[in-house]
Design a protein around this motif. Structure first.
Motif, short mmCIF file in Angstrom:
data_model
loop_
_atom_site.label_atom_id
_atom_site.label_comp_id
_atom_site.label_asym_id
_atom_site.label_seq_id
_atom_site.Cartn_x
_atom_site.Cartn_y
_atom_site.Cartn_z
N LEU A 12 0.82 -1.22 0.00
CA LEU A 12 0.00 0.00 0.00
C LEU A 12 0.85 1.27 0.00
O LEU A 12 0.42 2.31 -0.49
N VAL A 13 2.04 1.16 0.57
CA VAL A 13 2.87 2.35 0.75
C VAL A 13 3.29 2.97 -0.58
O VAL A 13 3.53 4.17 -0.67
N SER A 14 3.34 2.15 -1.63
CA SER A 14 3.78 2.65 -2.93
C SER A 14 2.63 3.09 -3.84
O SER A 14 2.87 3.55 -4.95
N LEU A 15 1.39 2.97 -3.38
CA LEU A 15 0.26 3.36 -4.22
C LEU A 15 0.24 4.88 -4.41
O LEU A 15 0.54 5.64 -3.48
N GLU A 16 -0.16 5.30 -5.59
CA GLU A 16 -0.15 6.72 -5.92
C GLU A 16 -0.98 7.54 -4.93
O GLU A 16 -2.13 7.22 -4.65
N GLY A 17 -0.38 8.58 -4.40
CA GLY A 17 -1.07 9.51 -3.52
C GLY A 17 -1.12 9.11 -2.07
O GLY A 17 -1.42 9.95 -1.21
N VAL A 18 -0.83 7.85 -1.75
CA VAL A 18 -0.99 7.38 -0.38
C VAL A 18 0.06 7.97 0.56
O VAL A 18 -0.30 8.53 1.62
N PRO A 19 1.35 7.90 0.25
CA PRO A 19 2.33 8.45 1.20
C PRO A 19 2.10 9.93 1.50
O PRO A 19 2.15 10.35 2.67
N SER A 20 1.86 10.73 0.48
CA SER A 20 1.68 12.17 0.71
C SER A 20 0.40 12.46 1.47
O SER A 20 0.38 13.33 2.35
N ALA A 21 -0.68 11.74 1.15
CA ALA A 21 -1.96 11.97 1.84
C ALA A 21 -1.84 11.67 3.32
O ALA A 21 -2.31 12.43 4.18
N TYR A 22 -1.19 10.55 3.64
CA TYR A 22 -1.09 10.16 5.05
C TYR A 22 -0.07 10.99 5.81
O TYR A 22 -0.25 11.25 7.01
N ALA A 23 0.99 11.42 5.13
CA ALA A 23 1.94 12.31 5.79
C ALA A 23 1.26 13.63 6.16
O ALA A 23 1.45 14.15 7.27
N ALA A 24 0.46 14.15 5.24
CA ALA A 24 -0.24 15.41 5.51
C ALA A 24 -1.25 15.24 6.64
O ALA A 24 -1.38 16.10 7.52
N THR A 25 -1.98 14.13 6.62
CA THR A 25 -2.98 13.90 7.67
C THR A 25 -2.32 13.72 9.03
O THR A 25 -2.78 14.30 10.03
N ARG A 26 -1.24 12.97 9.08
CA ARG A 26 -0.55 12.77 10.36
C ARG A 26 0.03 14.09 10.86
O ARG A 26 -0.06 14.39 12.07
N ASP A 27 0.58 14.90 9.97
CA ASP A 27 1.09 16.21 10.38
C ASP A 27 -0.04 17.05 10.96
O ASP A 27 0.14 17.73 11.98
N GLY A 28 -1.20 17.02 10.31
CA GLY A 28 -2.33 17.80 10.80
C GLY A 28 -2.79 17.35 12.17
O GLY A 28 -3.11 18.18 13.04
N ILE A 29 -2.83 16.04 12.38
CA ILE A 29 -3.22 15.51 13.69
C ILE A 29 -2.20 15.93 14.76
O ILE A 29 -2.57 16.39 15.85
N ASP A 30 -0.92 15.78 14.44
CA ASP A 30 0.11 16.14 15.40
C ASP A 30 0.06 17.61 15.77
O ASP A 30 0.20 17.99 16.95
N ILE A 31 -0.15 18.46 14.78
CA ILE A 31 -0.23 19.90 15.03
C ILE A 31 -1.45 20.21 15.89
O ILE A 31 -1.37 21.00 16.85
N MET A 32 -2.58 19.59 15.57
CA MET A 32 -3.80 19.84 16.36
C MET A 32 -3.59 19.42 17.81
O MET A 32 -3.92 20.17 18.75
N LEU A 33 -3.03 18.25 18.02
CA LEU A 33 -2.83 17.78 19.39
C LEU A 33 -1.86 18.66 20.15
O LEU A 33 -2.05 18.94 21.34
N ARG A 34 -0.82 19.12 19.48
CA ARG A 34 0.17 19.96 20.14
C ARG A 34 -0.36 21.37 20.37
O ARG A 34 -0.32 21.91 21.47
N ASP A 35 -0.89 21.98 19.32
CA ASP A 35 -1.26 23.39 19.39
C ASP A 35 -2.55 23.63 20.15
O ASP A 35 -2.78 24.74 20.63
N ARG A 36 -3.41 22.61 20.22
CA ARG A 36 -4.67 22.80 20.94
C ARG A 36 -4.56 22.43 22.40
O ARG A 36 -5.55 22.30 23.11
N GLY A 37 -3.33 22.21 22.87
CA GLY A 37 -3.12 22.15 24.32
C GLY A 37 -3.15 20.78 24.92
O GLY A 37 -3.92 20.53 25.84
#
Length: 245
Positions: A12-37
């Motif tokens: 699955l890791v090599s499927l088109e769009g998957v690595p970038s989509a999940y990297a962006a989603t994980r970054d968003g989750i991490d930022i939300m958890l950190r920045d929202r206290g």
């Protein structure tokens, strides 16, 4: 899923769009958890996330109860089933790591305990269902190349489309998805609401599950790409985010 038991999701890791989509989603989750206290969170915040998740999961399962009714303890039977799961869910994190099959069984027993005869609680429907559960357990315990969010999405899809139990398979699948996110360190305090993400995207959720169930790489690819979007929506539904608005 891939037949490679050592790393069943590696392809699955090599499927088109998957690595970038999940990297962006994980970054968003991490930022939300950190920045929202994260330092300001409390058990009550986690409890609210679990309650919102139970409500959303129940609606996806056919409940007509509102969040307010669920919060007041006057929801319909499906809502009560989902809330019962939510109250014990996080205690199953260690079990998921040691014995996924035991965790799956306990989640089903919690969900179906009010409606299914005791001898069928937590038990697969038949030998084929038992085999599917063993395969899913292998994915849960695998330590491969796939990001934790991908693992959670795939476990969810496999549980719901295999329908290994006599009832409540949707509630089980969504609960286990949340467990994977906690157990794999994506959201250790369970502050995101992935179930609400799926409810917000209900049409896409249901259509992508149908595509996944029909088999073939295209359906799996579409589901995995959908999962990144759904997890991002689940982060948006967190009590942390809502409290800060």
């Amino acid at each position: 899923m891939s037949a490679d038991a050592r790393d069943p999701l590696a392809w699955l890791v090599s499927l088109e769009g998957v690595p970038s989509a999940y990297a962006a989603t994980r970054d968003g989750i991490d930022i939300m958890l950190r920045d929202r206290g994260l330092r300001k969170t409390s058990p009550e915040t986690t409890a609210e996330s679990l309650l919102r998740g139970a409500h959303a999961s129940a609606v996806l399962e056919g409940s007509t109860s509102t969040l307010a009714e669920v919060r007041e303890g006057v929801g319909d039977e499906i809502a009560r089933d989902a809330v019962r799961v939510s109250t014990e869910l996080l205690s199953l994190v260690p079990t998921l790591g040691r014995s996924p099959l035991q965790a799956f069984a306990r989640v089903h027993a919690l969900a179906a305990g009010a409606t299914v005869e005791p001898e069928r609680l937590g038990r697969p429907r038949d030998a084929e269902a038992a085999g599917r559960l063993r395969d899913i357990a292998t994915v849960v315990t695998s330590d491969g190349a796939a990001p934790a969010l991908v693992v959670a999405a795939m476990v969810h899809a496999e549980l719901i489309t295999a329908a290994p139990f006599v009832s409540h398979n949707g509630i089980v699948a969504r609960a286990v998805e949340r467990l994977v996110l906690v157990a794999r360190g994506v959201d250790e305090k369970s502050l995101c609401v992935p179930e609400a993400g799926h409810l917000a995207l209900r049409e896409a959720y249901e259509s992508n599950l149908r595509g996944y169930a029909e088999g073939g790489a295209a359906g799996v690819h579409a589901w995995v790409l959908y999962g990144a979007e759904a997890f991002a929506a689940g982060a948006e539904a967190s009590p942390l985010r809502r409290a800060a608005e």
